[in-house]
Design an enzyme around this catalytic site. Sequence first.
Site, PDB file in Angstrom:
ATOM      1  N   ARG A 177       0.756  -1.402  -0.075  1.00  0.00           N
ATOM      2  CA  ARG A 177      -0.009   0.279   0.025  1.00  0.00           C
ATOM      3  C   ARG A 177       1.382   1.229  -0.308  1.00  0.00           C
ATOM      4  O   ARG A 177       0.923   1.878  -0.203  1.00  0.00           O
ATOM      5  CB  ARG A 177      -1.116   0.309   1.083  1.00  0.00           C
ATOM      6  CG  ARG A 177      -1.807  -1.339   1.547  1.00  0.00           C
ATOM      7  CD  ARG A 177      -2.873  -1.325   0.306  1.00  0.00           C
ATOM      8  NE  ARG A 177      -4.018  -2.207  -0.480  1.00  0.00           N
ATOM      9  CZ  ARG A 177      -3.495  -3.653  -1.070  1.00  0.00           C
ATOM     10  NH1 ARG A 177      -2.714  -3.439  -1.559  1.00  0.00           N
ATOM     11  NH2 ARG A 177      -4.512  -4.156  -0.679  1.00  0.00           N
ATOM     12  N   SER A 227     -11.816  -1.837   2.070  1.00  0.00           N
ATOM     13  CA  SER A 227     -11.335  -2.194   3.588  1.00  0.00           C
ATOM     14  C   SER A 227     -10.476  -0.805   4.650  1.00  0.00           C
ATOM     15  O   SER A 227      -9.755  -0.038   3.817  1.00  0.00           O
ATOM     16  CB  SER A 227     -10.096  -2.696   3.362  1.00  0.00           C
ATOM     17  OG  SER A 227     -10.359  -4.538   2.945  1.00  0.00           O
ATOM     18  N   GLU A 297      -5.827   2.989   6.064  1.00  0.00           N
ATOM     19  CA  GLU A 297      -6.225   3.226   5.011  1.00  0.00           C
ATOM     20  C   GLU A 297      -6.661   4.022   4.274  1.00  0.00           C
ATOM     21  O   GLU A 297      -6.207   4.414   3.218  1.00  0.00           O
ATOM     22  CB  GLU A 297      -6.044   1.609   3.839  1.00  0.00           C
ATOM     23  CG  GLU A 297      -5.429   1.137   2.810  1.00  0.00           C
ATOM     24  CD  GLU A 297      -5.887  -0.216   2.471  1.00  0.00           C
ATOM     25  OE1 GLU A 297      -5.621  -0.314   1.355  1.00  0.00           O
ATOM     26  OE2 GLU A 297      -5.675  -1.259   3.171  1.00  0.00           O
TER      27      GLU A 297
END
Length: 308
Positions: A177, A227, A297
């Site tokens: 990420r 998510s 995130e």
Amino acid sequence: MEDLFYQKLLHILPENHIKLKEKMENHTTLHIGGSADYFVTPAGTKEIKEIIALCHKEDMPFYVMGNGSNLLVSDEGYRGLIIKLGEEYSSIWVKEDGTVTAQAGVLLSKLANSIAKQSLTGFEFASGIPGTLGGAVTMNAGAYGGEMKQCLTAAKVLDLEGNIFTLTGDELELGYRTSILQKKGYILLEAEMKLTPGKQQGIFDRMQELNRQRREKQPLEQYSAGSTFKRPEGYYAGKLISDAGLRGYQVGGAAVSTKHCGFLINKENASAKDFVTLIHEVVRIVKEKFGVTLEPEVRFLGNFKREA
């Protein structure tokens, strides 16, 4: 009073590509967020470069977004300019050697379908990710064992000074990420991928199977940002949240999904305040119970006053 900044934007973009006081709830998958002062949808690299140069010259804050699938905008909105790279900036080029080049605004679902039609394999994992190529490269998006790092060979980027240059796959520094784009604030313009020949029917079958698994396991029927938390090393965020007894836990209109605890959803006209308070509550309770600190995130845009 005449809006001088708007007038200057008109020298760069057609009027129908500029919006004032645009509600950001219409441009994020969470359907949350106040208004942005200015909102533009450029269709070319030259326009993007000129818009950013104008922002620097006029000290106008700006933010570049794609599909808004990983974005929480504050209730107060954004005091500045939003540059949305979307459908107007989404061309795809496929070469006979399996090299695919695409602009940052193309949706991953559209790109995956175009690649599959050319009987090229290696991009199936991305077919159900609800974002654009720009966001996917910046975050090194991944799913079901695949990630952008596996197929990216180069990227054309724009830096904050207005310079355009190309980075190789290694120079992109793709990790979990993360990428050099995220670290340095570079803006993706185009990405190049190398894929391998495959059987078209098998490629489409694999994409359908992955999308079936998504529908079964994820709350796709509800507004979310995907998510919400990064995967903590050695753990799964969804399992930690579930084990902490937070399945269905709700703050205002925001809730932990009962279908997949890794997803926080806009259940009942949630405000950004509801959503960010829920994030803080989930982080606090998981930390208290298991000693693991969850890291969001989701990106936060605008002014957020942290709840006590």
